[in-house]
Write a protein that holds these residues in place. Sequence first.
Motif, PDB file in Angstrom:
ATOM      1  N   ARG A   7     -18.458  31.175  34.805  1.00 17.61           N
ATOM      2  CA  ARG A   7     -18.064  30.011  34.005  1.00 17.61           C
ATOM      3  C   ARG A   7     -17.721  30.409  32.579  1.00 17.61           C
ATOM      4  O   ARG A   7     -16.854  29.825  31.958  1.00 17.61           O
ATOM      5  CB  ARG A   7     -19.185  28.978  33.987  1.00 17.61           C
ATOM      6  CG  ARG A   7     -19.333  28.239  35.272  1.00 17.61           C
ATOM      7  CD  ARG A   7     -20.434  27.230  35.148  1.00 17.61           C
ATOM      8  NE  ARG A   7     -20.642  26.552  36.408  1.00 17.61           N
ATOM      9  CZ  ARG A   7     -21.646  25.735  36.632  1.00 17.61           C
ATOM     10  NH1 ARG A   7     -22.530  25.482  35.690  1.00 17.61           N
ATOM     11  NH2 ARG A   7     -21.771  25.153  37.794  1.00 17.61           N
ATOM     12  N   ARG A   8     -18.406  31.424  32.058  1.00 17.17           N
ATOM     13  CA  ARG A   8     -18.146  31.898  30.701  1.00 17.17           C
ATOM     14  C   ARG A   8     -16.706  32.382  30.575  1.00 17.17           C
ATOM     15  O   ARG A   8     -16.003  32.051  29.625  1.00 17.17           O
ATOM     16  CB  ARG A   8     -19.123  33.018  30.347  1.00 17.17           C
ATOM     17  CG  ARG A   8     -18.758  33.870  29.157  1.00 17.17           C
ATOM     18  CD  ARG A   8     -18.903  33.071  27.862  1.00 17.17           C
ATOM     19  NE  ARG A   8     -18.707  33.915  26.727  1.00 17.17           N
ATOM     20  CZ  ARG A   8     -17.617  33.900  25.964  1.00 17.17           C
ATOM     21  NH1 ARG A   8     -16.638  33.090  26.230  1.00 17.17           N
ATOM     22  NH2 ARG A   8     -17.514  34.683  24.929  1.00 17.17           N
ATOM     23  N   LYS A  13     -15.877  29.947  27.070  1.00 22.08           N
ATOM     24  CA  LYS A  13     -17.040  29.598  26.246  1.00 22.08           C
ATOM     25  C   LYS A  13     -18.235  29.467  27.180  1.00 22.08           C
ATOM     26  O   LYS A  13     -18.087  29.400  28.398  1.00 22.08           O
ATOM     27  CB  LYS A  13     -16.812  28.302  25.475  1.00 22.08           C
ATOM     28  CG  LYS A  13     -16.679  27.083  26.360  1.00 22.08           C
ATOM     29  CD  LYS A  13     -16.504  25.825  25.544  1.00 22.08           C
ATOM     30  CE  LYS A  13     -16.434  24.624  26.486  1.00 22.08           C
ATOM     31  NZ  LYS A  13     -16.414  23.381  25.778  1.00 22.08           N
ATOM     32  N   TRP A  14     -19.429  29.453  26.614  1.00 20.04           N
ATOM     33  CA  TRP A  14     -20.623  29.303  27.438  1.00 20.04           C
ATOM     34  C   TRP A  14     -20.727  27.857  27.898  1.00 20.04           C
ATOM     35  O   TRP A  14     -20.592  26.931  27.110  1.00 20.04           O
ATOM     36  CB  TRP A  14     -21.876  29.693  26.657  1.00 20.04           C
ATOM     37  CG  TRP A  14     -21.967  31.164  26.424  1.00 20.04           C
ATOM     38  CD1 TRP A  14     -21.793  31.802  25.239  1.00 20.04           C
ATOM     39  CD2 TRP A  14     -22.234  32.176  27.377  1.00 20.04           C
ATOM     40  NE1 TRP A  14     -21.928  33.150  25.407  1.00 20.04           N
ATOM     41  CE2 TRP A  14     -22.211  33.414  26.719  1.00 20.04           C
ATOM     42  CE3 TRP A  14     -22.490  32.167  28.744  1.00 20.04           C
ATOM     43  CZ2 TRP A  14     -22.432  34.614  27.364  1.00 20.04           C
ATOM     44  CZ3 TRP A  14     -22.712  33.367  29.385  1.00 20.04           C
ATOM     45  CH2 TRP A  14     -22.683  34.573  28.699  1.00 20.04           C
TER      46      TRP A  14
END
Length: 79
Positions: A7-8, A13-14
Amino acid sequence: GTRIIFRRFEHKKWVNPGFLVGPYLPIYGIGLVILTALHVFLCKYNLNPILTIAIMGICMTLLELLTGLFFLNLKVRLW
């Protein structure tokens, strides 16, 4: 673990993976407890291993479904 990293890079982005702050996913812990209890219970009956795996898969799918429906009612999107 790997989902968080994927997903990062996908979103650049986190991304919070759940409803808690940080990489904590209690559904996996609860699922493991359910699977362990189910395995201990089913071992008494000497079932075919394929049937045992199918029953465990159905239980985990129900856990995901019920958890998803519960959080949708709370207006929280987890997926």
